[in-house]
Enzyme design. Structure first.
Site, mmCIF file in Angstrom:
data_model
loop_
_atom_site.group_PDB
_atom_site.id
_atom_site.type_symbol
_atom_site.label_atom_id
_atom_site.label_comp_id
_atom_site.label_asym_id
_atom_site.label_seq_id
_atom_site.Cartn_x
_atom_site.Cartn_y
_atom_site.Cartn_z
ATOM 1 N N TRP A 24 0.824 -1.216 0.000
ATOM 2 C CA TRP A 24 0.000 0.000 0.000
ATOM 3 C C TRP A 24 0.851 1.256 0.000
ATOM 4 O O TRP A 24 0.580 2.204 -0.738
ATOM 5 C CB TRP A 24 -0.986 -0.025 1.160
ATOM 6 C CG TRP A 24 -2.008 -1.092 0.937
ATOM 7 C CD1 TRP A 24 -2.131 -2.298 1.566
ATOM 8 C CD2 TRP A 24 -3.030 -1.093 -0.080
ATOM 9 N NE1 TRP A 24 -3.158 -3.033 1.029
ATOM 10 C CE2 TRP A 24 -3.724 -2.323 0.021
ATOM 11 C CE3 TRP A 24 -3.412 -0.174 -1.061
ATOM 12 C CZ2 TRP A 24 -4.785 -2.655 -0.824
ATOM 13 C CZ3 TRP A 24 -4.463 -0.508 -1.901
ATOM 14 C CH2 TRP A 24 -5.145 -1.729 -1.774
ATOM 15 N N ASP A 39 -1.756 6.494 6.537
ATOM 16 C CA ASP A 39 -2.848 5.695 5.985
ATOM 17 C C ASP A 39 -3.161 4.635 7.029
ATOM 18 O O ASP A 39 -2.420 3.663 7.186
ATOM 19 C CB ASP A 39 -2.388 5.064 4.666
ATOM 20 C CG ASP A 39 -3.408 4.078 4.085
ATOM 21 O OD1 ASP A 39 -4.429 3.815 4.740
ATOM 22 O OD2 ASP A 39 -3.148 3.555 2.984
ATOM 23 N N LYS A 59 -12.845 -1.996 6.237
ATOM 24 C CA LYS A 59 -12.130 -2.964 7.063
ATOM 25 C C LYS A 59 -12.607 -2.894 8.518
ATOM 26 O O LYS A 59 -12.976 -3.904 9.101
ATOM 27 C CB LYS A 59 -10.631 -2.728 6.964
ATOM 28 C CG LYS A 59 -10.121 -2.809 5.523
ATOM 29 C CD LYS A 59 -8.667 -2.443 5.400
ATOM 30 C CE LYS A 59 -8.228 -2.335 3.941
ATOM 31 N NZ LYS A 59 -8.348 -3.565 3.179
#
Length: 368
Positions: free
Chosen positions: A101, A175, A199
């Site tokens: 990511w 993030d 999530k």
């Protein structure tokens, strides 16, 4: 019928209480005669939902008053562009790459500014986090970006870096998509935090962005108005039609989190203790097995995403088939790394982790 345990990395399992409440309110929210999906985003009914959700997440994460809470769209991937569009001023930004990511973040930022690789965990195949003292931070960087939990590789920053102690005055951008609301946040070290909902917050569609006020108003001219943090903040996340149902579901999840208790603790602090216990249960089993292994360094193992491998990977298909038959779903690892992955987000009860460990023990015996 007993509900299976869903270990999906995202979209992920949601608290059953939240799903049941949403089902009851599906066609008639609070006696309004409308379902939330049918409401005007500017009507008093939805505005009350939005305001409660914003207040609850501010309380849960102890967000200081000098931070704006934005409900946006596009997910974490879009934020990889939206952050440099808002903060980079077209100059240099530092990115620490600790997995898939943050690697995407590094590459995407280069479209809008000079993206500098301050450190990378590639040499360890992203099984460890480079020591902060070794980061090559740029003089005059507009921000430093890290992904505080790498969903695919299973590494987590358990302590946020202190950029000032490292000689950098840049704001830290995190993030926190895959561990938001699983632990507390030290806001004294953070300039911007963003995370996709799917999530730990709710269904896909809404992105939570928390931005310090002094970082507003510096967007590049090319930044779309709907992605300009100041425009979104000035309009209370209503500049364009927001993902109303996803915000409603997030709000129900926030209320569920507020009800969590662990001893004297409540809310996110209680949830963090539960997450520590769940992760310990699974990692302790893996560490004492020669049949399974986790390759991540102990000091940065994720509490949310636990990748693991069978010593004999020819047994992977049998493992997954047996897990599904046992009511343990979505355990296959990401295609880029293989193996298995158990995502044990807030909504996963410790009973689910224990059921996984029990199955893994039984599978190992049958294969011996």
């Amino acid at each position: 019928m007993t509900r299976p345990f869903n270990f999906s990395a995202g979209p992920a399992a949601m608290p059953l209480e939240v799903l049941q409440q949403a089902a009851v309110e599906m066609t008639n929210w609070n006696g309004s005669g409308m379902g939330v999906m049918e409401m005007s985003h500017r009507g008093k009914e939805f505005i009350s939902i939005y305001e409660q959700a914003e207040a609850d997440v501010r309380e849960l994460l102890a967000v200081p008053v000098n931070f704006k809470i934005l409900f946006m769209q596009g997910g974490g991937l879009a934020e990889n562009a939206i952050v440099p569009l808002n903060l980079s001023r077209g100059e240099i930004v530092d990115v620490v790459v600790t997995g898939s990511w943050s690697e995407k973040s590094y590459k995407e930022a280069s479209k809008y500014c000079t993206s500098h690789l301050a450190a990378t965990g590639a040499e360890s195949h992203f099984t460890s986090i480079p020591a902060a003292a070794q980061w090559q931070l740029s003089a005059g960087a507009q921000y430093v970006h890290i992904c505080t939990n790498e969903t695919i590789h299973g590494v987590e920053f358990h302590i946020l870096p202190d950029l000032k102690a490292l000689g950098s005055d840049a704001p830290l951008v995190i993030d926190f998509s895959s561990h938001v609301l699983s632990r507390t946040v030290d806001w004294s070290k953070v300039g911007v935090a963003f995370g996709g909902a799917q999530k730990n917050i709710g269904p896909a569609g809404v992105t939570l962005v928390i931005v310090r006020e002094d970082l507003l108003g510096h967007a590049l001219k090319a930044c779309p108005s709907a992605f300009n943090y100041k425009t979104v903040a000035d309009n209370g996340s209503m500049y364009n039609t927001p993902p109303t149902y996803s915000i409603y579901m997030a709000g129900l999840t926030f209320q569920w989190l507020k009800r969590q208790k662990e001893g004297e603790l409540c809310g996110v602090a209680a949830m963090e203790q539960q997450n520590i216990a769940k992760a310990k249960l699974l990692y302790d089993f893996l560490d004492n097995s020669s049949f399974y292994s986790n390759k991540v360094a102990h000091d940065c193992r994720s509490r949310m995403n636990v990748p693991f491998f069978l010593a004999d990977e020819s047994r992977n298909d049998a493992f997954l088939a047996g897990a599904k038959a046992a009511g343990l779903l979505q355990l296959k690892g990401h295609k880029s790394v293989g193996g298995m992955r158990a995502s044990i987000y807030n909504a996963m009860p410790i009973e689910g982790v224990q059921a996984l460990v029990n199955y893994m023990q039984a599978f190992e015996k049958t294969q011996a």
